[in-house]
Design a protein around this motif. Structure first.
Motif, PDB file in Angstrom:
ATOM      1  N   SER A  92      54.113  38.839  45.160  1.00 18.52           N
ATOM      2  CA  SER A  92      52.804  39.400  44.845  1.00 18.52           C
ATOM      3  C   SER A  92      51.683  38.432  45.207  1.00 18.52           C
ATOM      4  O   SER A  92      50.560  38.591  44.773  1.00 18.52           O
ATOM      5  N   ASP A  93      51.988  37.475  46.006  1.00 12.34           N
ATOM      6  CA  ASP A  93      51.000  36.472  46.365  1.00 12.34           C
ATOM      7  C   ASP A  93      50.177  36.957  47.553  1.00 12.34           C
ATOM      8  O   ASP A  93      50.679  37.601  48.460  1.00 12.34           O
ATOM      9  N   ASP A  94      48.885  36.589  47.563  1.00 12.30           N
ATOM     10  CA  ASP A  94      48.016  36.987  48.668  1.00 12.30           C
ATOM     11  C   ASP A  94      48.501  36.421  49.998  1.00 12.30           C
ATOM     12  O   ASP A  94      48.200  36.976  51.055  1.00 12.30           O
ATOM     13  N   ASP A  95      49.248  35.315  49.949  1.00 13.59           N
ATOM     14  CA  ASP A  95      49.747  34.735  51.186  1.00 13.59           C
ATOM     15  C   ASP A  95      50.664  35.690  51.934  1.00 13.59           C
ATOM     16  O   ASP A  95      50.744  35.655  53.163  1.00 13.59           O
ATOM     17  N   VAL A  96      51.386  36.550  51.202  1.00 11.00           N
ATOM     18  CA  VAL A  96      52.297  37.482  51.855  1.00 11.00           C
ATOM     19  C   VAL A  96      51.513  38.483  52.681  1.00 11.00           C
ATOM     20  O   VAL A  96      51.805  38.720  53.856  1.00 11.00           O
ATOM     21  N   LEU A  97      50.494  39.081  52.051  1.00 16.58           N
ATOM     22  CA  LEU A  97      49.662  40.033  52.788  1.00 16.58           C
ATOM     23  C   LEU A  97      48.957  39.327  53.941  1.00 16.58           C
ATOM     24  O   LEU A  97      48.813  39.882  55.030  1.00 16.58           O
TER      25      LEU A  97
END
Length: 220
Positions: A92-97
């Motif tokens: 759920s981390d912004d880094d994934v998106l």
């Protein structure tokens, strides 16, 4: 699923030496895969890719010096970039998106069973994106899409033909080329041509970015 005739060449990128060694051992023992290089941080990726010409880079996200999203973005700028599969513990981390927007053609969680990681690498090497449905759905549900982003996405999609629009919707739902071909009663080659035209028209790097654009527009 069709496999390439030679082993898929893989580079493993992870700052944890034990994880990197374990992944390399597991993948190098899998049928049709060959681990040709490793990197311990994102800043090492260009040199390893230059030295070994991999087909797929298995990319961690959180690294001390250069994160996986930045390293992925740099790779996608190359004339003939390898495909990138993000392998992360963060669901759920912004880094994934951010990594998806940077051009990663798939991502998995690190608790994914080894056979599924192997299959994902083969599929990405063959041109099919691999997105963990649970993780992607959660990220998209939590992503904040500002009105201007939504409008830009709708404006971009308005440039497409009705058939191309249908292909975008199918891609956003995670359908393969074969599934889209059956839905639209066309050949797989025709679907591939539509996808190629869509990427060119919208100045996108891969199918994952098509799906994200559709989500921004409120279509998926």
């Amino acid at each position: 699923m069709a496999r390439v005739n030679r082993p898929v060449r893989v580079v493993v990128v992870d700052d944890d030496a034990l994880v990197r060694a374990g992944l390399s051992m597991m993948l190098d023992g899998a049928a049709g895969l060959a681990v040709v290089g490793e990197a311990a941080d994102g800043d090492e990726v260009p040199g390893v890719v230059d030295a070994h010409s991999p087909d797929v880079v298995l990319m961690d996200l959180r690294m001390p010096r250069v994160d996986g999203a930045t390293a992925t973005r740099a790779l996608r700028r190359r004339p003939r970039p390898p495909e990138v599969v993000v392998l992360t513990t963060f669901d759920s981390d912004d880094d994934v998106l951010g990594a998806l927007r940077a051009g990663a053609n798939g991502f998995l969680l690190k608790d994914t069973p080894p056979p599924e990681i192997v299959d994902a690498i083969h599929r990405v090497a063959a041109g099919d994106p691999i997105l963990s449905p649970r993780v992607l759905r959660g990220l998209m549900d939590r992503a904040v899409v500002h009105a201007d982003s939504a409008q830009r996405a709708r404006t971009a999609l308005a440039e497409l033909s009705p058939r191309e629009h249908a292909v975008v919707l199918a891609v956003a739902r995670g359908h393969t080329n074969a599934e889209i071909a059956r839905e639209l009663s066309v050949s797989v080659a025709t679907v591939k041509a539509h996808v190629s035209h869509i990427l060119t028209k919208l100045a996108l790097g891969n199918r994952t970015q098509i799906a994200l654009l559709a989500h921004d527009a409120g279509l998926a």
